[in-house]
Motif scaffolding. Structure first.
Motif, PDB file in Angstrom:
ATOM      1  N   ALA A   1       0.433  -1.086  -0.024  1.00  0.00           N
ATOM      2  CA  ALA A   1       0.193   0.176   0.015  1.00  0.00           C
ATOM      3  C   ALA A   1       0.634   1.396  -0.077  1.00  0.00           C
TER       4      ALA A   1
ATOM      5  N   THR B   1       0.707   6.798   3.279  1.00  0.00           N
ATOM      6  CA  THR B   1      -0.497   7.412   3.500  1.00  0.00           C
ATOM      7  C   THR B   1      -0.209   8.932   3.732  1.00  0.00           C
TER       8      THR B   1
ATOM      9  N   ARG C   1      -1.742   9.044  -1.019  1.00  0.00           N
ATOM     10  CA  ARG C   1      -0.921   7.882  -1.693  1.00  0.00           C
ATOM     11  C   ARG C   1      -0.731   8.015  -3.400  1.00  0.00           C
TER      12      ARG C   1
ATOM     13  N   TYR D   1       2.078   5.077  -4.330  1.00  0.00           N
ATOM     14  CA  TYR D   1       1.012   3.917  -4.836  1.00  0.00           C
ATOM     15  C   TYR D   1       0.417   3.990  -6.299  1.00  0.00           C
TER      16      TYR D   1
ATOM     17  N   ARG E   1      -5.611  -5.958   4.152  1.00  0.00           N
ATOM     18  CA  ARG E   1      -4.720  -4.670   4.144  1.00  0.00           C
ATOM     19  C   ARG E   1      -5.689  -3.290   3.068  1.00  0.00           C
ATOM     20  N   MET E   2      -6.848  -3.926   2.821  1.00  0.00           N
ATOM     21  CA  MET E   2      -7.120  -2.181   2.462  1.00  0.00           C
ATOM     22  C   MET E   2      -8.209  -2.038   4.356  1.00  0.00           C
TER      23      MET E   2
ATOM     24  N   VAL F   1      -5.307  -0.100   4.716  1.00  0.00           N
ATOM     25  CA  VAL F   1      -5.529   1.896   4.213  1.00  0.00           C
ATOM     26  C   VAL F   1      -6.616   2.640   4.418  1.00  0.00           C
TER      27      VAL F   1
ATOM     28  N   ARG G   1      -6.095   4.748   7.629  1.00  0.00           N
ATOM     29  CA  ARG G   1      -5.071   5.907   7.629  1.00  0.00           C
ATOM     30  C   ARG G   1      -4.786   6.618   6.659  1.00  0.00           C
ATOM     31  N   GLU G   2      -6.301   6.526   5.802  1.00  0.00           N
ATOM     32  CA  GLU G   2      -6.926   7.358   5.222  1.00  0.00           C
ATOM     33  C   GLU G   2      -7.989   7.888   6.596  1.00  0.00           C
TER      34      GLU G   2
END
Length: 253
Positions: free
Chosen positions: A83, A86, A142, A145, A182-183, A186, A189-190
């Motif tokens: 990833a 972020t 990001r 990425y 994994r998502m 994300v 963090r987002e």
């Protein structure tokens, strides 16, 4: 076509879903991954190698092993990715930028570099590279990425042009937001970067698609099997999103 497929980052997540799908379709499966425990948890009938896809010496050794054991390779799924950070662009360190590109871009390059001679010799083959909808629309907070995922599209289109005369096809899959651990990282963090809750970010992703849904690993996996099959014998150089159709790539920013 069914045959011999190598899948990088094939021990978990989307890669594991790909491996399962190819196995069901009658392919011989070889998974490469950094996670030794996840590799050992895979079916005994699969070949497996622990490898860092950004390490050229290790990747070269992997393909030597594939050549020795299998005598060739019919399909490659260059699926490995991380990833990355972020953060606003001014807060992204060069080290984090380079680490993200090393896996997402250089990992795909190295896999293709060592798969290509085997496929050219055979006069056929299929390469599928996992990008992302971030490689089609951009992705605030990001930058590493998104840059890597745009770059692998250019790499794959070039592979399709270069290898096509040798009977080798190359295509890109761009998954949307895929359900899984994994998502989840994300999303957390987002949410922190945007000052939002995790659930608000999740809903933003889902509502940004025409079908109002996240993607599951099996959705991406079935597309990979199709692209490596004879049903897609003249499909090459294409960028195919498996995302429920992203209509707003960054809602609520």
């Amino acid at each position: 076509m069914s045959g011999r497929v190598l899948i990088t980052a094939g021990a978990s997540g989307v890669g594991r879903a790909m491996a399962d799908a190819f196995d069901r379709d009658g392919w011989q499966v070889w998974i490469a991954d950094m996670d030794g425990a996840a590799l050992q948890a895979a079916p005994a009938s699969w070949q497996r190698t622990q490898v860092d896809v950004s390490d050229e010496t290790a990747v070269s050794a992997l393909f030597d092993e594939v050549s020795t054991v299998w005598g060739g390779l019919d399909a490659l799924c260059a699926n490995a990715g991380i990833a990355g950070p972020t953060a606003p662009i001014e807060d992204v360190s060069l080290q984090d930028w380079q680490a993200c590109l090393a896996v997402n871009l250089e990992g795909a390059f190295l896999a293709a570099k060592y798969a290509a001679p085997m496929m050219k010799t055979a006069g056929e083959g299929a390469i599928v590279v996992t990008s992302s909808t971030a490689g089609q629309y951009g992705y605030p907070f990001r930058a590493p990425y998104a840059a890597a995922k745009w770059a692998v599209i250019g790499l794959t289109k070039t592979l399709a042009m270069e290898l096509g005369p040798h009977g080798v096809r190359a295509n890109v899959i761009c998954p949307g937001a895929v359900e899984g651990p994994r998502m989840e990282g994300v999303l957390e963090r987002e949410a922190a970067a945007k000052g939002m809750t995790r659930d608000a970010v999740y809903e933003g992703y889902a509502s940004g698609t025409a079908m109002g849904s996240f993607v599951e690993g099996r959705d991406v996996a079935e597309m990979a099997v199709f692209l490596c099959s004879d049903k897609a014998r003249l499909v090459s150089g294409q960028v195919i999103a498996v995302d429920g159709f992203t209509v707003n790539p960054d809602p609520k920013v």
